[in-house]
Design a protein around this motif. Structure first.
Motif, PDB file in Angstrom:
ATOM      1  N   ASP A 131       0.826  -1.209   0.000  1.00 41.77           N
ATOM      2  CA  ASP A 131       0.000   0.000   0.000  1.00 41.77           C
ATOM      3  C   ASP A 131       0.862   1.261   0.000  1.00 41.77           C
ATOM      4  OD1 ASP A 131      -2.255  -1.528  -0.030  1.00 41.77           O
ATOM      5  OD2 ASP A 131      -2.580  -1.455   2.135  1.00 41.77           O
ATOM      6  N   LEU A 132       1.932   1.265   0.808  1.00 43.58           N
ATOM      7  CA  LEU A 132       2.801   2.440   0.833  1.00 43.58           C
ATOM      8  C   LEU A 132       3.533   2.623  -0.484  1.00 43.58           C
ATOM      9  CD1 LEU A 132       4.328   2.172   4.420  1.00 43.58           C
ATOM     10  CD2 LEU A 132       2.748   3.912   3.581  1.00 43.58           C
ATOM     11  N   PHE A 133       4.042   1.553  -1.059  1.00 43.24           N
ATOM     12  CA  PHE A 133       4.780   1.676  -2.323  1.00 43.24           C
ATOM     13  C   PHE A 133       3.852   2.100  -3.457  1.00 43.24           C
ATOM     14  CE2 PHE A 133       6.482   0.047  -6.284  1.00 43.24           C
ATOM     15  CZ  PHE A 133       7.787   0.514  -6.245  1.00 43.24           C
ATOM     16  N   ARG A 134       2.660   1.523  -3.477  1.00 42.13           N
ATOM     17  CA  ARG A 134       1.720   1.887  -4.549  1.00 42.13           C
ATOM     18  C   ARG A 134       1.329   3.359  -4.450  1.00 42.13           C
ATOM     19  NH1 ARG A 134      -3.802   1.670  -4.461  1.00 42.13           N
ATOM     20  NH2 ARG A 134      -3.764   0.455  -2.540  1.00 42.13           N
ATOM     21  N   THR A 135       1.138   3.832  -3.204  1.00 49.12           N
ATOM     22  CA  THR A 135       0.710   5.221  -3.015  1.00 49.12           C
ATOM     23  C   THR A 135       1.837   6.211  -3.288  1.00 49.12           C
ATOM     24  OG1 THR A 135      -0.870   4.462  -1.353  1.00 49.12           O
ATOM     25  CG2 THR A 135      -0.366   6.813  -1.399  1.00 49.12           C
ATOM     26  N   LEU A 136       3.024   5.929  -2.753  1.00 50.25           N
ATOM     27  CA  LEU A 136       4.114   6.887  -2.811  1.00 50.25           C
ATOM     28  C   LEU A 136       4.908   6.822  -4.108  1.00 50.25           C
ATOM     29  CD1 LEU A 136       5.512   6.555   0.824  1.00 50.25           C
ATOM     30  CD2 LEU A 136       3.920   8.262  -0.058  1.00 50.25           C
ATOM     31  N   VAL A 137       4.972   5.655  -4.725  1.00 49.52           N
ATOM     32  CA  VAL A 137       5.861   5.486  -5.879  1.00 49.52           C
ATOM     33  C   VAL A 137       5.089   5.083  -7.134  1.00 49.52           C
ATOM     34  CG1 VAL A 137       7.856   4.229  -6.792  1.00 49.52           C
ATOM     35  CG2 VAL A 137       7.784   4.870  -4.377  1.00 49.52           C
ATOM     36  N   HIS A 138       4.367   3.984  -7.061  1.00 49.82           N
ATOM     37  CA  HIS A 138       3.763   3.433  -8.275  1.00 49.82           C
ATOM     38  C   HIS A 138       2.770   4.395  -8.916  1.00 49.82           C
ATOM     39  CE1 HIS A 138       2.543   0.312 -11.047  1.00 49.82           C
ATOM     40  NE2 HIS A 138       1.276   0.501 -10.719  1.00 49.82           N
ATOM     41  N   GLU A 139       1.980   5.084  -8.112  1.00 49.73           N
ATOM     42  CA  GLU A 139       0.977   6.009  -8.652  1.00 49.73           C
ATOM     43  C   GLU A 139       1.480   7.444  -8.721  1.00 49.73           C
ATOM     44  OE1 GLU A 139      -2.418   5.502  -6.196  1.00 49.73           O
ATOM     45  OE2 GLU A 139      -2.894   3.485  -6.943  1.00 49.73           O
ATOM     46  N   ASN A 140       2.756   7.636  -8.479  1.00 45.89           N
ATOM     47  CA  ASN A 140       3.354   8.979  -8.556  1.00 45.89           C
ATOM     48  C   ASN A 140       3.769   9.244 -10.002  1.00 45.89           C
ATOM     49  OD1 ASN A 140       4.719  11.378  -8.263  1.00 45.89           O
ATOM     50  ND2 ASN A 140       5.841  10.721  -6.427  1.00 45.89           N
ATOM     51  N   ALA A 145      10.999  -0.615 -19.643  1.00 47.95           N
ATOM     52  CA  ALA A 145       9.976  -1.588 -20.052  1.00 47.95           C
ATOM     53  C   ALA A 145       9.776  -2.688 -19.004  1.00 47.95           C
ATOM     54  CB  ALA A 145      10.367  -2.211 -21.399  1.00 47.95           C
ATOM     55  N   ASN A 146      10.798  -2.987 -18.209  1.00 44.18           N
ATOM     56  CA  ASN A 146      10.712  -4.111 -17.280  1.00 44.18           C
ATOM     57  C   ASN A 146      10.095  -3.740 -15.937  1.00 44.18           C
ATOM     58  OD1 ASN A 146      11.787  -5.996 -19.004  1.00 44.18           O
ATOM     59  ND2 ASN A 146      13.895  -5.710 -18.290  1.00 44.18           N
ATOM     60  N   TYR A 147       9.828  -2.446 -15.682  1.00 45.24           N
ATOM     61  CA  TYR A 147       9.283  -2.073 -14.383  1.00 45.24           C
ATOM     62  C   TYR A 147       7.916  -2.705 -14.146  1.00 45.24           C
ATOM     63  CZ  TYR A 147       6.784   0.515 -10.830  1.00 45.24           C
ATOM     64  OH  TYR A 147       6.011   0.831  -9.756  1.00 45.24           O
ATOM     65  N   GLU A 148       7.018  -2.576 -15.120  1.00 43.67           N
ATOM     66  CA  GLU A 148       5.683  -3.151 -14.946  1.00 43.67           C
ATOM     67  C   GLU A 148       5.761  -4.664 -14.763  1.00 43.67           C
ATOM     68  OE1 GLU A 148       2.786  -1.847 -14.530  1.00 43.67           O
ATOM     69  OE2 GLU A 148       3.427   0.244 -14.748  1.00 43.67           O
ATOM     70  N   THR A 149       6.681  -5.297 -15.499  1.00 42.09           N
ATOM     71  CA  THR A 149       6.847  -6.747 -15.348  1.00 42.09           C
ATOM     72  C   THR A 149       7.291  -7.094 -13.923  1.00 42.09           C
ATOM     73  OG1 THR A 149       7.463  -6.934 -17.678  1.00 42.09           O
ATOM     74  CG2 THR A 149       8.032  -8.785 -16.245  1.00 42.09           C
ATOM     75  N   ALA A 150       8.273  -6.342 -13.406  1.00 39.37           N
ATOM     76  CA  ALA A 150       8.759  -6.591 -12.052  1.00 39.37           C
ATOM     77  C   ALA A 150       7.664  -6.326 -11.014  1.00 39.37           C
ATOM     78  CB  ALA A 150       9.987  -5.718 -11.765  1.00 39.37           C
ATOM     79  N   TYR A 151       6.925  -5.232 -11.198  1.00 40.41           N
ATOM     80  CA  TYR A 151       5.861  -4.874 -10.252  1.00 40.41           C
ATOM     81  C   TYR A 151       4.789  -5.952 -10.209  1.00 40.41           C
ATOM     82  CZ  TYR A 151       2.031  -2.149  -8.207  1.00 40.41           C
ATOM     83  OH  TYR A 151       0.995  -1.708  -7.426  1.00 40.41           O
TER      84      TYR A 151
END
Length: 776
Positions: free
Chosen positions: A131-140, A172-178
């Protein structure tokens, strides 16, 4: 407690949000110079308000339920909009920079500006981290994918990091890793399984210590709330949870609970946990009042109270409570259940090891400096009652030996005492005789042998109960080295040998002067044939013959000189010197020993400890990863079988081509089977059994194969003497591929599951019959 914390954090977040709103209101009127100046000044300090908002918001996200996340996330979205609106207005109204256009643009956001928790693969921490990573980083949206990928990698360690470290760090690999990380750990079933296992395997209470009490309560509370967060109907599990907690309590606690709730037809989990919370608080209050907790250290008395306390401490015979040296509790050692559960000999060894006073068991002073007038309740001697050694059924074995320098009462002529020492032959385990020096001690009720000599003889030891060797003025030592059976005879061999048991001790006494060197100095002894080595001034003593052998050793005949001269006494070993000597260089030595056998209970305990098979539990980091992989990945099929994915060391095993090698070995196997029809029939029969049992299945050449495929060669092992299966097919997963790696090389081995061969063999002693069979 969580509700109070949530309220405080919400107030902090609201306060920070109000600061942002006030600054935003000032930015709406740029025509007023005063308002605009106030805005510019406050906008420069807006970073602190927004940082306070983020800190409080992140803490709230960590404790709220998943269902409330969207509501709180809208608050964050509104605050972010206000913050960036203020930033934009500030940049529009602030004066242009004085530097030239050649000044480089600001660098990309640095990783240390966002503080993220580290995720190590613990499923319990996943939702908070995600939740913290998605809020602070992924959706930033202000961060690029490559920067987000860097944030992700720096926030992982252990298994999650190994899961992604083979994937190149690219946009390109970020979404794959996430998505890979999310797919692995965003698993409610696995998390629920962990909650259940922690509740089910919580250890029962052995006593009512506050630490164990709180551990039980917190474990159930934490995991039940975890089930509630995942949406499980926890309220409907009340009776089930009640019957999980109740067996974990001691008989005394269960009895007390039942007595307080006799009127309740069906007790509830909430009632039981409330009862346990009250009991835990009561225990803490009792410990606090008795002075067994460090919270007493927070009390700061005034000067008058300090003087009164010092006086009370001086008058009290009991030392202040401090941390126990044997357990984590706060109490004197004489109140420790671990200390009191040991034998008197073991308690005495603990007192010596930690330099405790033998009178009051204090660490603050030595025994000879103790001011306590208390004595042992059993023997009234000056030692603590818990260290009293002579109890019912114990037998004392005394042994005394002394050699010291002293002055005469009538004159000042110094003299020494010569110990009766003679050379003897002792037989080892192979029948070979060894010449050693033996001390004849009529004051000893037992025989002793040095550990050095016992090792040289190679005679098997007999381990019995612990033996305490006690000396003058209660000087003691503990002997745990056992005893051996000895056979001693004269070096001339005329007399029959002496058979006796000798207790092994580190040493007998210090080196003593040679008898021949002493006899040469006295006229009444020069004509005697003393059994000693004339070339050695001092000799070592490795054997002590006690009182049981003295009557058979000494015979008729003695030669006596002056009052301060040694006496020669005849024995079966020859002439032995003893008595006073005026030699100034004689060895000064003093020993006075006694031994006490441990109690019968201790002897039985030592017997069973010796007979028990040790069960060391060792676990390497790879074994722990392998076990965690099994717990989180196994499942059960509709037919009742258990399935689990292979525990690869890396997420993507680096295997080369294996088809050609497997084909080559298969062709070689076929040639072998063609030359042996019997072997071929047995081989085909075995493989048909595998097909019928669904252990393997046929594939068509048209079926698509996975990109990473490993072909396992197989061969057979013949066991003509077997009564069940004479042929067994072996699948060789250690066969290497084109890059030198095999399937076994890429897999975690895991901990050893089968019993040790010693345990298996020992189990055959328990029954008259044993059955061996194959399990299909």
């Amino acid at each position: 407690m969580s509700a109070e914390k949530l309220t405080r954090l919400t107030l902090r977040r609201t306060s920070a949000s109000n600061h942002l709103q006030e600054c935003l209101a000032l930015s709406k009127d740029p025509s007023d110079p005063l308002t605009n100046s106030i805005f510019l000044e406050r906008a420069q300090d807006i970073e602190n308000s927004y940082k306070d908002f983020q800190t409080a918001h992140n803490a709230i996200i960590g404790i709220i339920d998943e269902a409330d996340f969207e509501t709180h996330d809208k608050v964050r979205e509104n605050a972010s909009t206000v913050y960036y609106t203020i930033k934009a207005a500030f940049h529009q109204r602030s004066p242009p920079p004085t530097t030239s256009r050649d000044v480089p643009l600001p660098e990309a956001p640095k990783l240390n500006k966002i503080s993220l928790p580290t995720f190590d693969g613990n499923y319990k921490d996943w939702h908070t981290f995600f939740d913290l990573f998605r809020t602070l980083v992924h959706e930033n949206n202000s961060l690029s994918s490559i920067v987000k990928y860097q944030y992700l990698l720096t926030s992982l360690k252990g298994e999650p990091f190994n899961l992604l470290k083979g994937l190149p760090v690219t946009e390109a690999n970020y979404e794959t890793a996430y998505n890979t990380l999310k797919g692995r750990y965003n698993n409610k079933r696995h998390l629920a399984t962990l909650y259940f296992l922690e509740i089910f395997h919580v250890k029962p209470l052995k006593d009512e210590s506050v630490k164990n009490f709180r551990a039980l309560i917190d474990t159930f509370h934490e995991n039940v709330e975890g089930f509630r967060t995942l949406g499980f109907p926890v309220e409907q599990w009340d009776f089930f949870l009640f019957n999980l907690v109740l067996p974990k309590l001691t008989d005394a606690i269960r009895t007390t609970y039942e007595a307080e709730h006799t009127d309740t037809d069906i007790p509830t989990y909430v009632q039981l946990m409330t009862f346990l919370e009250k009991r835990a608080k009561a225990l803490e209050s009792v410990l606090l009042m008795s002075g067994d907790k460090t919270s007493l250290m927070r009390f700061k008395p005034n000067t008058r109270e300090k003087a009164v306390n010092l006086k009370l401490e001086h008058l009290s015979a009991k030392p202040q409570s401090s941390k126990c040296i044997l357990c984590p509790e706060m109490h004197p050692i004489y109140r420790c259940h671990v200390f009191n559960g040991k034998s008197a000999i073991e308690r005495l060894a603990i007192a010596r090891e930690h330099n405790l006073c033998r009178n009051c068991l204090s660490q603050n002073h030595a025994t000879h400096n103790c001011s306590s007038n208390r004595t042992c309740r059993i023997c009234n001697q000056h030692h603590h009652s818990s260290l009293h050694l002579k109890g019912p059924g114990s037998a004392a074995i005394h042994v005394g030996t002394s050699s010291h320098k002293m002055s005469s009462e009538t004159n000042d002529i110094p003299h020494n005492v010569i110990l009766p020492i003679t050379p003897v032959h002792i037989r080892d385990n192979f029948g070979i005789l060894h010449k050693v020096n033996a001390l004849i001690d009529s004051g000893s009720m037992s025989n002793f042998i040095s550990e050095r000599l016992s090792k040289k003889l190679h005679i098997p030891r007999k381990y019995t109960s612990c033996i305490e060797i006690q000396g003058l003025n209660s000087m003691t030592s503990i002997c745990k080295k056992g005893s051996i059976d000895c056979s001693v005879q004269s070096i001339h061999g005329q007399k029959p040998p002496f058979q006796f048991k000798a207790i092994i001790t580190p040493s007998i006494c210090s080196n003593q002067p040679s008898a021949s060197s002493i006899a040469s100095l006295y006229s009444h002894l020069k004509h005697l044939n003393i059994n000693s080595d004339n070339n050695i001034p001092t000799i070592s003593v490795d054997l002590l013959l006690g009182a049981e052998s003295v009557p058979q050793i000494f015979t008729e005949g003695r030669i006596q000189g002056g009052s301060h001269e040694p006496i020669a006494v005849n024995s079966v070993f020859g002439w032995i010197l003893m008595g006073k000597s005026s030699l100034s260089d004689a060895t000064h030595n003093s020993t006075c020993l006694s031994t006490t056998n441990a109690s019968l209970e201790k002897t039985i305990q030592n017997f069973w400890e010796l007979e028990s098979v040790p069960n060391p539990v060792t676990s390497s980091p790879e074994d722990e990863i392998c076990e965690r992989h099994f717990v989180t990945n196994y499942k059960r099929t509709e037919t009742g079988r258990f399935m689990v994915s292979l525990p690869f060391k890396k997420n993507t095993p680096l295997l080369g081509s294996s088809y050609q090698n497997a084909l080559k070995r298969f062709i070689s196997l076929e040639k072998r089977l063609l030359h042996n029809s019997t072997l071929r029939l047995e081989y085909v029969k075995f493989m048909k059994d595998y097909l019928q049992l669904n252990h393997m299945s046929l594939i068509s050449s048209s079926d698509p194969l996975p990109s990473a495929t490993y072909y396992i060669p197989h061969h057979c092992i013949l066991r003509p003497t077997s009564s069940s299966i004479k042929l067994r097919v072996v699948f060789d997963a250690s066969a290497t591929t084109s890059n030198g790696q095999s399937l076994n090389d890429t897999l975690l081995i895991g901990p050893k599951l089968q019993q040790d061969i010693v345990k298996i063999l020992l189990s055959f002693r328990c029954f008259n019959f044993a059955f061996i069979c194959d399990i299909k």
